[in-house]
Design a protein around this motif. Structure first.
Motif, PDB file in Angstrom:
ATOM      1  N   LYS A 104      47.543 -15.542  35.818  1.00  0.00           N
ATOM      2  CA  LYS A 104      47.059 -14.613  36.849  1.00  0.00           C
ATOM      3  C   LYS A 104      48.232 -13.894  37.508  1.00  0.00           C
ATOM      4  N   ILE A 105      47.904 -12.802  38.176  1.00  0.00           N
ATOM      5  CA  ILE A 105      48.884 -12.062  38.962  1.00  0.00           C
ATOM      6  C   ILE A 105      48.228 -11.646  40.277  1.00  0.00           C
ATOM      7  N   GLY A 106      48.975 -11.759  41.364  1.00  0.00           N
ATOM      8  CA  GLY A 106      48.452 -11.356  42.664  1.00  0.00           C
ATOM      9  C   GLY A 106      48.564  -9.850  42.860  1.00  0.00           C
ATOM     10  N   ALA A 107      47.637  -9.281  43.613  1.00  0.00           N
ATOM     11  CA  ALA A 107      47.647  -7.833  43.872  1.00  0.00           C
ATOM     12  C   ALA A 107      47.063  -7.569  45.256  1.00  0.00           C
ATOM     13  N   LYS A 108      47.465  -6.444  45.813  1.00  0.00           N
ATOM     14  CA  LYS A 108      46.955  -6.028  47.121  1.00  0.00           C
ATOM     15  C   LYS A 108      45.994  -4.863  46.948  1.00  0.00           C
ATOM     16  N   VAL A 109      44.944  -4.860  47.773  1.00  0.00           N
ATOM     17  CA  VAL A 109      44.006  -3.741  47.788  1.00  0.00           C
ATOM     18  C   VAL A 109      44.671  -2.593  48.544  1.00  0.00           C
ATOM     19  N   ILE A 110      44.717  -1.406  47.929  1.00  0.00           N
ATOM     20  CA  ILE A 110      45.385  -0.264  48.564  1.00  0.00           C
ATOM     21  C   ILE A 110      44.403   0.847  48.946  1.00  0.00           C
ATOM     22  N   GLY A 114      34.965  -9.228  40.673  1.00  0.00           N
ATOM     23  CA  GLY A 114      34.471  -8.233  39.719  1.00  0.00           C
ATOM     24  C   GLY A 114      35.438  -8.128  38.561  1.00  0.00           C
ATOM     25  N   ARG A 115      35.533  -6.919  37.972  1.00  0.00           N
ATOM     26  CA  ARG A 115      36.447  -6.725  36.853  1.00  0.00           C
ATOM     27  C   ARG A 115      37.095  -5.352  36.931  1.00  0.00           C
ATOM     28  N   VAL A 116      38.229  -5.221  36.242  1.00  0.00           N
ATOM     29  CA  VAL A 116      38.940  -3.951  36.189  1.00  0.00           C
ATOM     30  C   VAL A 116      38.173  -2.991  35.287  1.00  0.00           C
ATOM     31  N   THR A 117      37.892  -1.794  35.780  1.00  0.00           N
ATOM     32  CA  THR A 117      37.170  -0.790  34.991  1.00  0.00           C
ATOM     33  C   THR A 117      38.012   0.438  34.672  1.00  0.00           C
ATOM     34  N   ASP A 118      39.183   0.558  35.289  1.00  0.00           N
ATOM     35  CA  ASP A 118      40.098   1.658  34.986  1.00  0.00           C
ATOM     36  C   ASP A 118      41.502   1.202  35.344  1.00  0.00           C
ATOM     37  N   VAL A 119      42.482   1.624  34.553  1.00  0.00           N
ATOM     38  CA  VAL A 119      43.837   1.145  34.797  1.00  0.00           C
ATOM     39  C   VAL A 119      44.844   2.256  34.567  1.00  0.00           C
ATOM     40  N   GLY A 120      45.889   2.285  35.412  1.00  0.00           N
ATOM     41  CA  GLY A 120      47.015   3.201  35.261  1.00  0.00           C
ATOM     42  C   GLY A 120      48.288   2.392  35.230  1.00  0.00           C
ATOM     43  N   TYR A 150      48.537   0.969  38.983  1.00  0.00           N
ATOM     44  CA  TYR A 150      47.318   0.758  39.769  1.00  0.00           C
ATOM     45  C   TYR A 150      46.172   0.398  38.831  1.00  0.00           C
ATOM     46  N   ALA A 151      45.101  -0.120  39.421  1.00  0.00           N
ATOM     47  CA  ALA A 151      43.887  -0.404  38.647  1.00  0.00           C
ATOM     48  C   ALA A 151      42.681  -0.306  39.572  1.00  0.00           C
ATOM     49  N   LYS A 152      41.584   0.159  39.035  1.00  0.00           N
ATOM     50  CA  LYS A 152      40.334   0.233  39.790  1.00  0.00           C
ATOM     51  C   LYS A 152      39.469  -0.970  39.443  1.00  0.00           C
ATOM     52  N   VAL A 153      38.891  -1.581  40.475  1.00  0.00           N
ATOM     53  CA  VAL A 153      38.060  -2.765  40.300  1.00  0.00           C
ATOM     54  C   VAL A 153      36.633  -2.441  40.740  1.00  0.00           C
ATOM     55  N   THR A 154      35.675  -2.792  39.896  1.00  0.00           N
ATOM     56  CA  THR A 154      34.259  -2.676  40.258  1.00  0.00           C
ATOM     57  C   THR A 154      33.728  -4.072  40.564  1.00  0.00           C
ATOM     58  N   SER A 208      32.085   3.122  51.467  1.00  0.00           N
ATOM     59  CA  SER A 208      31.091   2.237  52.082  1.00  0.00           C
ATOM     60  C   SER A 208      31.781   1.168  52.918  1.00  0.00           C
ATOM     61  N   ASN A 209      30.951   0.362  53.603  1.00  0.00           N
ATOM     62  CA  ASN A 209      31.489  -0.729  54.419  1.00  0.00           C
ATOM     63  C   ASN A 209      31.908  -1.931  53.577  1.00  0.00           C
ATOM     64  N   TRP A 210      31.555  -1.905  52.296  1.00  0.00           N
ATOM     65  CA  TRP A 210      31.805  -3.056  51.437  1.00  0.00           C
ATOM     66  C   TRP A 210      32.766  -2.672  50.330  1.00  0.00           C
ATOM     67  N   PHE A 211      33.457  -3.668  49.805  1.00  0.00           N
ATOM     68  CA  PHE A 211      34.400  -3.434  48.716  1.00  0.00           C
ATOM     69  C   PHE A 211      33.654  -3.490  47.382  1.00  0.00           C
ATOM     70  N   SER A 212      32.729  -2.543  47.204  1.00  0.00           N
ATOM     71  CA  SER A 212      31.984  -2.501  45.942  1.00  0.00           C
ATOM     72  C   SER A 212      32.843  -1.943  44.822  1.00  0.00           C
ATOM     73  N   SER A 213      33.813  -1.100  45.163  1.00  0.00           N
ATOM     74  CA  SER A 213      34.835  -0.661  44.213  1.00  0.00           C
ATOM     75  C   SER A 213      36.092  -0.351  45.010  1.00  0.00           C
ATOM     76  N   PHE A 214      37.237  -0.666  44.442  1.00  0.00           N
ATOM     77  CA  PHE A 214      38.492  -0.476  45.166  1.00  0.00           C
ATOM     78  C   PHE A 214      39.645  -0.390  44.181  1.00  0.00           C
ATOM     79  N   VAL A 215      40.819  -0.051  44.704  1.00  0.00           N
ATOM     80  CA  VAL A 215      42.013   0.117  43.878  1.00  0.00           C
ATOM     81  C   VAL A 215      43.065  -0.898  44.320  1.00  0.00           C
ATOM     82  N   ILE A 216      43.741  -1.501  43.339  1.00  0.00           N
ATOM     83  CA  ILE A 216      44.802  -2.467  43.623  1.00  0.00           C
ATOM     84  C   ILE A 216      46.153  -1.890  43.177  1.00  0.00           C
ATOM     85  N   ASN A 217      47.235  -2.511  43.639  1.00  0.00           N
ATOM     86  CA  ASN A 217      48.575  -1.967  43.408  1.00  0.00           C
ATOM     87  C   ASN A 217      49.252  -2.523  42.163  1.00  0.00           C
TER      88      ASN A 217
END
Length: 288
Positions: free
Chosen positions: A125-131, A166-172, A175-179, A136-145
């Motif tokens: 595993k690797i730790g990441a921060k939500v950026i 959830g799981r990663v649905t897009d990656v750069g 950064y990565a987007k999580v759904t 919405s008021n909920w973290f239904s989708s977000f981006v990590i560093n």
């Protein structure tokens, strides 16, 4: 012949400021003479005492008044300086307390992640921060560093709190987007841990105010499922590694077909407050 009217003689008036100046000079002169003569009980000493004593008394009272006011101003200045010092001290303590609260919260988050890391120690595993996150008021989708440069790939599982996010649905590259599993109509294959019976967990943001999402299609022929039972990811899931905690059954009822059950479960993750997550770098192996 009319009588000649005489103009009345104007009286001489000394302006008050000159009169005051004259009296002041006179008093000063008498004081000088009085202090520089050894003649006792002379008319001059009598006059000097008669004029100077009230004058000195008045000066003493005025001087005392100015002295009191000066002391009061000094005290007021000291009070204002002390008040400013205390205000600065309060501001400093407020900042330190805020920092302490933040550090304590971060420590709590890190302890949670450490416990989660130990619980699923078989995965790298690797730790990441939500950026950033959605609106919405909920973290239904977000981006990590963290991104592809850190080994993150699409479909990497993401965890926080006590279980699955959830799981990663897009990656750069960085950064990565999580759904998240709470996204509306987002289906996750789950399993009742106590029996191994399968079910479908479906995201439902309308229930998130109570910290819950929906589940359905639970086949519970022996009626063993109960409130409080753990729901984990299923081994037949397409994208999720097996055995990751999703949540706990909070409501359950039999469907109209009398064959399956549905209800709600309380998520293992606080989807209102996400700051740090763990990304599992290992992907679920699927059969081609």
């Amino acid at each position: 012949m009319s009588p000649v009217l005489k103009r009345p003689r104007e009286k001489f008036k000394l302006p008050s400021k000159y009169l005051l100046l004259l009296l002041t000079g006179l008093c000063i002169g008498i004081m000088v003479v009085s202090f520089n003569t050894n003649i006792v009980n002379t008319p001059l000493n009598f006059v000097a005492g008669y004029l100077l004593v009230p004058f000195q008394s008045g000066i003493s009272q005025v001087g005392g008044w100015f002295s009191d006011k000066s002391d009061q101003l000094l005290e007021l200045r000291d009070v204002l300086e002390e008040n400013q010092r205390l205000k600065e001290e309060v501001d400093k303590l407020t900042i330190e307390n805020t920092r302490f609260q933040q550090e304590r919260y971060e420590l709590y988050q890190l302890r949670e992640l450490l416990a989660l890391d130990n619980e699923y120690s078989e995965y790298e595993k690797i730790g990441a921060k939500v950026i950033s996150r959605d609106s919405s008021n909920w973290f239904s989708s977000f981006v990590i560093n963290k991104g592809s440069e850190d080994g993150v790939q699409v479909n990497c599982n993401v965890m926080a709190g006590s279980g699955l996010v959830g799981r990663v649905t897009d990656v750069g590259p960085g950064y990565a987007k999580v759904t998240s599993i709470i996204e509306d109509n987002y289906n996750t294959s789950g399993m009742l841990l106590s029996t191994g019976d399968h079910l479908i967990v479906t995201g439902d943001l309308s229930q998130m105010a109570e910290g819950m999402i929906a589940f359905s299609k639970l086949v519970d022929r022996d009626n063993k499922a109960a409130v409080g039972d753990k729901i984990v990811t299923s081994n037949i899931s397409d994208h999720y590694l097996p055995g990751i905690l999703i949540g706990y059954i909070s409501k359950i009822e039999t469907d109209a077909n009398n064959l399956t059950k549905s209800g709600s479960l309380t998520t293992a993750v606080d989807f209102e407050h996400l700051e740090d997550v763990l990304v599992i770098l290992e992907l679920k192996q699927t059969v081609e």
